[in-house]
Design a protein around this motif. Structure first.
Motif, PDB file in Angstrom:
ATOM      1  N   UNK A 189     -83.185  76.103 -46.836  1.00 25.70           N
ATOM      2  CA  UNK A 189     -84.623  76.347 -47.286  1.00 25.70           C
ATOM      3  C   UNK A 189     -84.962  77.214 -48.433  1.00 25.70           C
ATOM      4  N   UNK A 190     -84.046  78.308 -48.712  1.00 24.47           N
ATOM      5  CA  UNK A 190     -84.390  79.113 -49.759  1.00 24.47           C
ATOM      6  C   UNK A 190     -83.534  78.358 -50.888  1.00 24.47           C
ATOM      7  N   UNK A 191     -82.248  77.950 -50.717  1.00 24.02           N
ATOM      8  CA  UNK A 191     -81.771  76.903 -51.770  1.00 24.02           C
ATOM      9  C   UNK A 191     -82.799  75.850 -52.425  1.00 24.02           C
ATOM     10  N   UNK A 192     -83.489  75.211 -51.533  1.00 22.73           N
ATOM     11  CA  UNK A 192     -84.398  74.338 -52.089  1.00 22.73           C
ATOM     12  C   UNK A 192     -85.687  74.805 -52.569  1.00 22.73           C
ATOM     13  N   UNK A 193     -86.006  76.067 -52.124  1.00 23.35           N
ATOM     14  CA  UNK A 193     -87.219  76.698 -53.054  1.00 23.35           C
ATOM     15  C   UNK A 193     -86.597  77.196 -54.327  1.00 23.35           C
ATOM     16  N   UNK A 194     -85.345  77.762 -54.457  1.00 20.66           N
ATOM     17  CA  UNK A 194     -84.875  78.084 -55.888  1.00 20.66           C
ATOM     18  C   UNK A 194     -84.485  76.923 -56.692  1.00 20.66           C
ATOM     19  N   UNK A 195     -84.609  75.995 -56.241  1.00 21.39           N
ATOM     20  CA  UNK A 195     -83.962  74.644 -56.832  1.00 21.39           C
ATOM     21  C   UNK A 195     -82.451  74.893 -57.236  1.00 21.39           C
ATOM     22  N   UNK A 196     -81.792  75.285 -56.208  1.00 23.57           N
ATOM     23  CA  UNK A 196     -80.382  75.199 -56.654  1.00 23.57           C
ATOM     24  C   UNK A 196     -79.730  74.512 -55.566  1.00 23.57           C
ATOM     25  N   UNK A 197     -78.399  74.098 -55.763  1.00 27.59           N
ATOM     26  CA  UNK A 197     -77.500  73.246 -54.558  1.00 27.59           C
ATOM     27  C   UNK A 197     -76.998  74.277 -53.494  1.00 27.59           C
ATOM     28  N   UNK A 198     -76.997  75.256 -53.746  1.00 21.03           N
ATOM     29  CA  UNK A 198     -76.326  76.185 -52.465  1.00 21.03           C
ATOM     30  C   UNK A 198     -77.158  77.507 -52.544  1.00 21.03           C
ATOM     31  N   UNK A 211     -90.842  82.611 -45.913  1.00 21.92           N
ATOM     32  CA  UNK A 211     -90.800  81.976 -46.890  1.00 21.92           C
ATOM     33  C   UNK A 211     -91.612  80.949 -47.180  1.00 21.92           C
ATOM     34  N   UNK A 212     -92.129  80.352 -45.980  1.00 21.29           N
ATOM     35  CA  UNK A 212     -93.288  79.329 -45.938  1.00 21.29           C
ATOM     36  C   UNK A 212     -94.728  80.101 -46.586  1.00 21.29           C
ATOM     37  N   UNK A 213     -94.543  81.385 -46.648  1.00 18.67           N
ATOM     38  CA  UNK A 213     -95.882  82.114 -47.239  1.00 18.67           C
ATOM     39  C   UNK A 213     -95.530  82.658 -48.489  1.00 18.67           C
ATOM     40  N   UNK A 214     -94.244  82.389 -49.141  1.00 21.57           N
ATOM     41  CA  UNK A 214     -93.881  83.260 -50.173  1.00 21.57           C
ATOM     42  C   UNK A 214     -94.877  82.584 -51.507  1.00 21.57           C
ATOM     43  N   UNK A 215     -95.162  81.272 -51.430  1.00 25.83           N
ATOM     44  CA  UNK A 215     -95.951  80.754 -52.739  1.00 25.83           C
ATOM     45  C   UNK A 215     -97.284  81.555 -52.820  1.00 25.83           C
ATOM     46  N   UNK A 216     -97.992  81.567 -51.610  1.00 21.36           N
ATOM     47  CA  UNK A 216     -99.150  81.982 -51.461  1.00 21.36           C
ATOM     48  C   UNK A 216     -99.348  83.455 -51.788  1.00 21.36           C
TER      49      UNK A 216
END
Ligand SMILES: *Cc1c(COP(=O)(O)O)cnc(C)c1O
Length: 414
Positions: free
Chosen positions: A48-57, A271-276
């Motif tokens: 999930x954090x890789x996805x959030x940061x837009x990285x592969x790993x 992480x699900x709250x980080x954007x907010x």
């Protein structure tokens, strides 16, 4: 609300109150399954954090400091090589460099953004180093050591100016490791690719810290490395786990540097709250800006360049009479911080690097003026107004005192 209620510098209770149920569920899952190290909670968070940061790993590790160390090691920084960073950062940035055997060296910061000054970086590379054509590497003339890497720090949640840093790194064959420990979710507009990019996805690899006070914080210690490089990710998985490629088969000597499952589970929930939360920090920063604007201030407020979407890990202003103002705010029950009072090159720990006062004038000048104001997602407009009112009251009092002692006004006693 009580006019005199303390305003904390940071609030670690409110965000956990919002998430109590989820945090307790993570804990009972761990206790019920006996999954304390590794396992699905760590793997899920990494994905999930890789996805959030837009990285592969993403590879979870035990702290931000270890994230930096492992990223440097895995990307190929060797003993005795120079790694460039800034003097105004938390000491962990430099500790990680020297603890993998490198030699930290510094580039002064820009007076507006407080991040690495790219013009001074270019000057350093051009005037203090020479290109060793045969070996394809950059050598520092005086120190006779290879310059191997740059660690730009996205300080206070504001992205460093990455395009020129990356261009210089390509030109001189340098590795770029982002210190993103204060910048979870910030974005940088890359003119080169004409796109906004997340901090953590810009360099060869990036280090994050999940220390409780960070924008994404664990209920304890934690960190992570993000990267698009499969070999670096694989190497870090080994480094964090005693260099094992499989249980008790140690290909290299590594460290005990894993992320706990409980922390990973909690980080996943947060992480699900980080954007907010980041958006609320940006709104709070905007409000400070507006409230300060109503006053004739003697304060330099944070500057946001066009290419930055910061996440305000800290809201840092520059003031005169900083120590006295901080004491005044403390007496009015308003919490503040100083990030950081002594630039790294003047710390006793780095005495051996041989720097003297004057080496990095901008970092030195602002170190005595920086003041971090209360900043957290749940801060209210009323709290912010009281912070600003208290600062401006102090500032007018100071102005009157200075005018009186300068003799410009005749003060008649009695
Ligand atoms: C917090 C921080 C670190 C270190 O992170 P830890 O998790 O405390 O080891 C490194 N660099 C910067 C800029 C930080 O703010």
């Amino acid at each position: 609300m009580n006019d005199n209620a303390p305003i904390p510098f940071l609030d670690l209770v409110a965000p956990h109150a919002e998430l109590k149920e989820e945090i307790f569920t993570v804990f009972s899952t761990a206790v019920e399954t006996g999954g304390f190290v590794g396992g699905p909670m760590v793997e899920n968070f990494e994905r999930d954090f890789a996805k959030y940061c837009d990285t592969e790993y993403c590879v979870g590790v035990a702290s931000g400091t270890e994230a930096l160390m492992f990223a440097l090691l895995a990307s190929g920084v060797r003993k005795g090589e120079i790694v460039l960073t800034v003097p105004n950062t938390f000491i962990a940035t430099a500790e990680a460099i020297s603890q993998v055997g490198g030699r930290p060296d510094f580039i002064d910061i820009d007076e507006q953004t407080y991040n690495m000054d790219v013009i001074k970086l270019k000057e350093y590379l051009e005037t203090q180093c020479h290109w060793d054509k045969a070996q394809g590497r950059l050598m520092h003339r005086r120190l006779a050591k290879r310059v191997a890497a740059i660690v730009p720090v996205h300080l206070y949640g504001q992205p460093a100016q990455m395009d020129p840093i990356l261009a210089l790194a390509r030109q001189y064959n340098l590795i770029v490791i982002e210190d993103s420990c204060q910048a979870h979710g910030a974005s940088y507009f890359s003119a080169e690719t004409k796109a906004w990019k997340r901090t953590g996805s810009l360099g060869k690899a990036a280090a994050f810290s999940f220390y409780p006070g960070k924008n994404l914080g664990a209920c304890g210690e934690g960190g992570a490395v993000t990267t698009n490089d499969a070999a670096i990710a694989k190497k870090i998985r080994m480094l964090r786990d005693h260099g094992q490629s499989q249980k008790y088969f140690h290909d290299i000597e590594g460290f005990n540097g894993r992320l706990d499952s409980i922390q990973a589970g909690i980080l996943g929930a947060k992480l699900s709250r980080l954007e907010e939360w980041n958006e609320r920090r940006r709104q709070a920063a905007q409000r400070y800006q507006e409230i300060f604007r109503e006053f004739e201030g003697d304060f330099a407020l944070p500057h946001t360049p066009r290419w930055a979407k910061p996440v305000f890990h800290l809201y840092v202003i520059r003031v005169q009479d900083r120590e006295e103002l901080q004491r005044y705010l403390t007496s009015k029950k308003i919490g503040t911080g100083i990030h950081y009072p002594v630039p790294l090159h003047l710390q006793r720990a780095y005495h051996d690097l041989g720097y003297e006062a004057g080496a990095f004038p901008i970092a030195e000048k602002i170190a005595s003026e920086l003041l971090s104001l209360p900043m957290f997602p749940q801060i209210t407009k009323e709290q912010q107004r009281r912070v600003v009112d208290t600062i401006t009251a102090f500032s007018s009092k100071k102005k009157r005192e200075k005018a009186a002692t300068s003799g410009r006004y005749l003060v008649v006693a009695g």
